[in-house]
Design a protein around this motif. Sequence first.
Motif, short mmCIF file in Angstrom:
data_model
loop_
_atom_site.label_atom_id
_atom_site.label_comp_id
_atom_site.label_asym_id
_atom_site.label_seq_id
_atom_site.Cartn_x
_atom_site.Cartn_y
_atom_site.Cartn_z
N GLU A 285 42.75 47.19 34.89
CA GLU A 285 43.05 48.29 33.97
C GLU A 285 42.12 48.29 32.75
N ALA B 166 47.93 30.79 40.49
CA ALA B 166 48.74 30.99 39.29
C ALA B 166 49.50 32.30 39.37
N PRO C 181 49.09 41.66 31.59
CA PRO C 181 49.22 40.72 32.72
C PRO C 181 49.88 39.41 32.32
N TYR D 287 49.16 36.17 32.79
CA TYR D 287 48.40 35.04 32.23
C TYR D 287 47.12 35.60 31.59
N GLY D 288 46.47 34.77 30.77
CA GLY D 288 45.21 35.21 30.15
C GLY D 288 45.41 35.89 28.82
N THR D 289 46.65 36.22 28.47
CA THR D 289 46.98 36.78 27.17
C THR D 289 48.41 36.37 26.84
N GLY E 168 52.18 48.93 34.60
CA GLY E 168 50.74 48.64 34.62
C GLY E 168 50.48 47.22 35.13
N ALA E 169 49.52 46.54 34.48
CA ALA E 169 49.18 45.17 34.87
C ALA E 169 50.36 44.22 34.65
N SER F 144 52.41 42.20 37.35
CA SER F 144 51.96 40.91 37.90
C SER F 144 52.91 39.77 37.50
N PRO G 161 51.01 28.22 38.43
CA PRO G 161 49.96 28.15 37.42
C PRO G 161 49.60 26.73 36.97
N ILE H 15 45.95 26.13 36.10
CA ILE H 15 45.40 26.66 34.84
C ILE H 15 46.20 26.12 33.66
#
Lengths: 93, 116
Positions: free
Chosen positions: A15, A62, B10, B12-14, B40-41, B44, B52, B55
């Motif tokens: 997105e 993950a 989303p 993970y990642g934020t 939206g994302a 997930s 996870p 990570i």
Amino acid sequence: MNVIHTLHILNKTPEHPRFRECLGMLGPDDALALTENGVLALAGGQPFGLERVYALRTDLSARGLSATGATVQPIDYPDLVELTLEAKRVISW
Amino acid sequence: MGMLIVIDQPAYGTWAGREALDMAFSLAAFDQPVSLLFTGAGVSWLRKDQDPAGIDQKSVAKNLAAAPVFGIEAVMADRASCQRLGLDAGDMAAGVTLVDADAQLLSQFDQTAFSA
């Protein structure tokens, strides 16, 4: 295997505007490495039109995803390092 | 009818989604009616079998499983976003209701807030 012209390392979710921008820049001799939220692209199941598409295994698991399509190859960090060495150029999106 | 917290980031990642979830849990802990919508994302978050460890993070799915304990009224997922991200009911964690995230849905809530 012929030399990778450009390795695109893509960590943005589908997105994100930069995701689309990256897809527009893919050349036929390029490779795409999906990392972090970039691997979410594999959930949608859209093909990239590229022979060499890789995805980081830890980021896939993950998120509960697997590289089911034969076109996507799961890789680990050492493989990613190898790819950066193999490629003539690297773009980190 | 209470507050709707929308998570469109989303898993993970934020940190935005986790912060929104914390806010929802806090509201619920103080007996404020609150529901969650993933769109939206953000959908997930809802995929089963997240692992996870590689990570160095904890599973957001496990976090979210505590929603009923805190008294979250509903956990909803936008149908169109799920379709777009290849998530069907079989791939999804238990206790999630599929909805259409439209004006009609939002009009059922006094307040709506998005994850940053």
